[in-house]
Design a protein around this motif. Structure first.
Motif, PDB file in Angstrom:
ATOM      1  N   LYS A 103       0.905  -1.047   0.045  1.00 37.00           N
ATOM      2  CA  LYS A 103      -0.062   0.299  -0.066  1.00 37.00           C
ATOM      3  C   LYS A 103       0.701   1.288  -0.155  1.00 37.00           C
ATOM      4  O   LYS A 103       0.270   2.326  -0.346  1.00 37.00           O
ATOM      5  N   ALA A 104       2.160   1.093   0.239  1.00 43.75           N
ATOM      6  CA  ALA A 104       2.824   2.269   0.170  1.00 43.75           C
ATOM      7  C   ALA A 104       3.114   2.898  -1.044  1.00 43.75           C
ATOM      8  O   ALA A 104       2.702   2.238  -2.020  1.00 43.75           O
ATOM      9  N   SER A 105       3.504   4.093  -1.150  1.00 44.31           N
ATOM     10  CA  SER A 105       3.792   4.803  -2.570  1.00 44.31           C
ATOM     11  C   SER A 105       4.665   4.155  -3.183  1.00 44.31           C
ATOM     12  O   SER A 105       5.649   3.378  -2.856  1.00 44.31           O
ATOM     13  N   PHE A 106       4.783   4.174  -4.602  1.00 43.79           N
ATOM     14  CA  PHE A 106       5.533   3.707  -5.639  1.00 43.79           C
ATOM     15  C   PHE A 106       7.064   4.208  -5.434  1.00 43.79           C
ATOM     16  O   PHE A 106       8.000   3.274  -5.333  1.00 43.79           O
ATOM     17  N   GLU A 107       7.234   5.450  -5.012  1.00 37.71           N
ATOM     18  CA  GLU A 107       8.318   5.698  -4.718  1.00 37.71           C
ATOM     19  C   GLU A 107       8.941   5.122  -3.147  1.00 37.71           C
ATOM     20  O   GLU A 107      10.271   4.904  -3.350  1.00 37.71           O
ATOM     21  N   GLN A 108       8.366   5.058  -2.230  1.00 33.89           N
ATOM     22  CA  GLN A 108       8.794   4.190  -1.063  1.00 33.89           C
ATOM     23  C   GLN A 108       8.975   2.742  -1.490  1.00 33.89           C
ATOM     24  O   GLN A 108      10.254   2.271  -0.970  1.00 33.89           O
ATOM     25  N   LYS A 109       8.194   1.996  -2.154  1.00 34.85           N
ATOM     26  CA  LYS A 109       8.940   0.630  -2.486  1.00 34.85           C
ATOM     27  C   LYS A 109       9.947   0.651  -3.476  1.00 34.85           C
ATOM     28  O   LYS A 109      10.765  -0.277  -3.294  1.00 34.85           O
ATOM     29  N   ALA A 110      10.242   1.619  -4.363  1.00 40.82           N
ATOM     30  CA  ALA A 110      11.242   1.788  -5.390  1.00 40.82           C
ATOM     31  C   ALA A 110      12.427   2.068  -4.552  1.00 40.82           C
ATOM     32  O   ALA A 110      13.510   2.407  -5.245  1.00 40.82           O
ATOM     33  N   ALA A 111      12.379   2.754  -3.419  1.00 39.18           N
ATOM     34  CA  ALA A 111      13.685   3.534  -2.718  1.00 39.18           C
ATOM     35  C   ALA A 111      14.864   2.374  -2.662  1.00 39.18           C
ATOM     36  O   ALA A 111      14.656   1.048  -2.242  1.00 39.18           O
ATOM     37  N   PRO A 112      16.033   3.011  -2.813  1.00 38.48           N
ATOM     38  CA  PRO A 112      17.189   1.943  -2.510  1.00 38.48           C
ATOM     39  C   PRO A 112      17.376   1.461  -1.329  1.00 38.48           C
ATOM     40  O   PRO A 112      17.046   2.006  -0.137  1.00 38.48           O
ATOM     41  N   GLY A 113      17.781   0.365  -1.242  1.00 40.92           N
ATOM     42  CA  GLY A 113      17.830  -0.519  -0.278  1.00 40.92           C
ATOM     43  C   GLY A 113      16.724  -1.324   0.258  1.00 40.92           C
ATOM     44  O   GLY A 113      16.949  -2.058   1.334  1.00 40.92           O
ATOM     45  N   LEU A 114      15.615  -0.987   0.160  1.00 42.50           N
ATOM     46  CA  LEU A 114      14.700  -1.692   0.794  1.00 42.50           C
ATOM     47  C   LEU A 114      14.641  -3.170   0.395  1.00 42.50           C
ATOM     48  O   LEU A 114      14.512  -3.346  -0.835  1.00 42.50           O
ATOM     49  N   LEU A 115      14.487  -4.051   1.280  1.00 41.53           N
ATOM     50  CA  LEU A 115      14.640  -5.573   0.925  1.00 41.53           C
ATOM     51  C   LEU A 115      15.305  -5.784  -0.014  1.00 41.53           C
ATOM     52  O   LEU A 115      15.163  -6.303  -1.007  1.00 41.53           O
ATOM     53  N   ASN A 116      16.595  -5.284   0.190  1.00 41.71           N
ATOM     54  CA  ASN A 116      17.757  -5.685  -0.602  1.00 41.71           C
ATOM     55  C   ASN A 116      17.603  -5.185  -2.136  1.00 41.71           C
ATOM     56  O   ASN A 116      18.004  -5.831  -3.105  1.00 41.71           O
ATOM     57  N   ASN A 117      16.769  -4.382  -2.506  1.00 42.25           N
ATOM     58  CA  ASN A 117      16.557  -3.529  -3.579  1.00 42.25           C
ATOM     59  C   ASN A 117      15.927  -4.637  -4.535  1.00 42.25           C
ATOM     60  O   ASN A 117      16.175  -4.615  -5.727  1.00 42.25           O
ATOM     61  N   SER A 118      14.940  -5.456  -3.882  1.00 45.90           N
ATOM     62  CA  SER A 118      14.449  -6.450  -4.716  1.00 45.90           C
ATOM     63  C   SER A 118      12.917  -6.021  -5.182  1.00 45.90           C
ATOM     64  O   SER A 118      12.429  -6.926  -5.930  1.00 45.90           O
ATOM     65  N   TYR A 119      12.631  -4.835  -5.364  1.00 45.38           N
ATOM     66  CA  TYR A 119      11.208  -4.360  -5.854  1.00 45.38           C
ATOM     67  C   TYR A 119      11.494  -4.577  -7.403  1.00 45.38           C
ATOM     68  O   TYR A 119      12.247  -4.060  -7.932  1.00 45.38           O
TER      69      TYR A 119
END
Length: 349
Positions: A103-119
């Protein structure tokens, strides 16, 4: 009117691919309210296995449960399991955290580092609409789920994800043990191929799709692991598999997890166990979530047949297999898979 401000921007990607395609069709007809008639899909009930027998003190119950697992793996390549030992409250917590994450924004999910940059979303190698998957996902190596720096603002996800991954790892290895033993192979050396450092989790979301049913949620494919355990949406269907040369829809079961055999087990078992092609179809109105656990070896592990004297496939490493898949997808737009490694073809497909 065509809306492109989606999270993630799948409609934008789809429309671009559609406009680039030689086989152009009316985009407005698809993205507006002109519903396209859907094919009536036959619904199937997967083999349903009560895993409580696997841990029974009664040897006959254990053997019977093991035979059910092996039979379903050979005849279907898919089966559902109940009384699997995974805490139902843990499954609910994991789903709650997953929904919160997506539900987070696209920018949050694509942010560097989140879950090992796996988005990821869609399919960055797609060259036509039929190659696009209408989904977004985090494909996370288990080695990273204990890393605090991977979670950003989603701190509550870490503890739940660790517990979930640990439980799925034990369940996957219990099922794999049955399959290995059935082939008459000592499991000791095989077990060393797969541990928590080599496996993956994939969190999926399939957004409502205004061009449904013209696109896939996940394009037809086989899994490239030993086996997969799927916690799919209890209410929203969409999973389909190839059975007897036709696509059939899997009816959701709120009490069950879905298990399917991957390419590596098919190769290792010399085609006794079947890695079956499957896909996900999207829904025009309702989103769908699922979580997949992939039992994988290290990239250096050799995948040879357990019947070496009559092996259908040449020996190969998991890393070699993954590399060939990536090369084929780049070249042909789709995975070729096991036919590349048949002894009779010399690896050509």
């Amino acid at each position: 009117m065509i809306e492109f401000n989606q999270n993630p921007p799948l409609l934008h990607d789809y429309t671009q691919l559609l406009n680039q395609s030689r086989d152009k069709i009316d985009v407005k007809r698809l993205v507006n309210n002109d519903h396209v008639p859907t094919e009536i899909m036959e619904e199937c009930q997967l083999p349903l296995i009560d895993l409580s027998g696997l841990w029974s003190e009664n040897e006959e119950d254990r053997l019977s449960c093991g035979l059910e697992i092996c039979k379903a793996s050979a005849e279907w390549g898919f089966f559902q399991i109940v009384n699997h030992g995974i805490n139902l409250e843990l499954l609910r917590k994991m789903r709650k955290e997953q929904v919160k994450l997506f539900k987070a924004s696209f920018e949050q999910k694509a942010a560097p580092g989140l879950l090992n940059n796996s988005y990821r979303w869609g399919n960055q190698t797609a060259t036509c609409p039929k190659q696009l998957s209408w989904c977004e996902a985090f494909h996370v190596p288990l080695t990273k789920i204990s890393d605090d720096s991977c979670y950003g603002d989603f701190n509550s996800l870490r503890e739940v994800m660790q517990e979930y991954a640990g439980s799925m790892q034990e369940l996957a290895k219990s099922i794999a043990k049955v399959l290995v033993t059935n082939m008459g192979v000592q499991r000791g050396a095989w077990e060393e191929k797969c541990d928590a450092s080599t496996c993956f989790m994939r969190l999926n979301r399939y957004p409502p799709c205004p061009v449904s049913p013209e696109v896939f949620g996940l394009v037809p494919h086989t899994d490239s692991d030993f086996l997969t355990i799927l916690h799919q949406d209890e209410q929203v269907g969409g999973l389909q598999l190839m059975k007897d040369s036709k696509w059939v829809a899997v009816k959701p079961n709120p009490d069950a997890l879905v298990v399917n055999i991957g390419d590596l087990f098919q190769a290792w078992s010399n085609d006794v166990y079947k890695s079956v092609e499957h896909k996900v179809m999207v829904n025009r109105e309702v989103e769908r979530h699922s979580i997949a656990y992939f039992l994988c070896p290290s990239y250096e592990s050799f995948i040879g047949s357990c019947k070496e004297e009559s092996s259908i496939y040449r020996s190969f490493t998991f890393g070699e297999y993954r590399s060939q898949i990536q090369q084929d997808v780049k070249t042909f737009g789709h995975k070729v898979g096991l036919p590349r490694f048949l002894v009779s073809t010399g690896g050509d497909a």
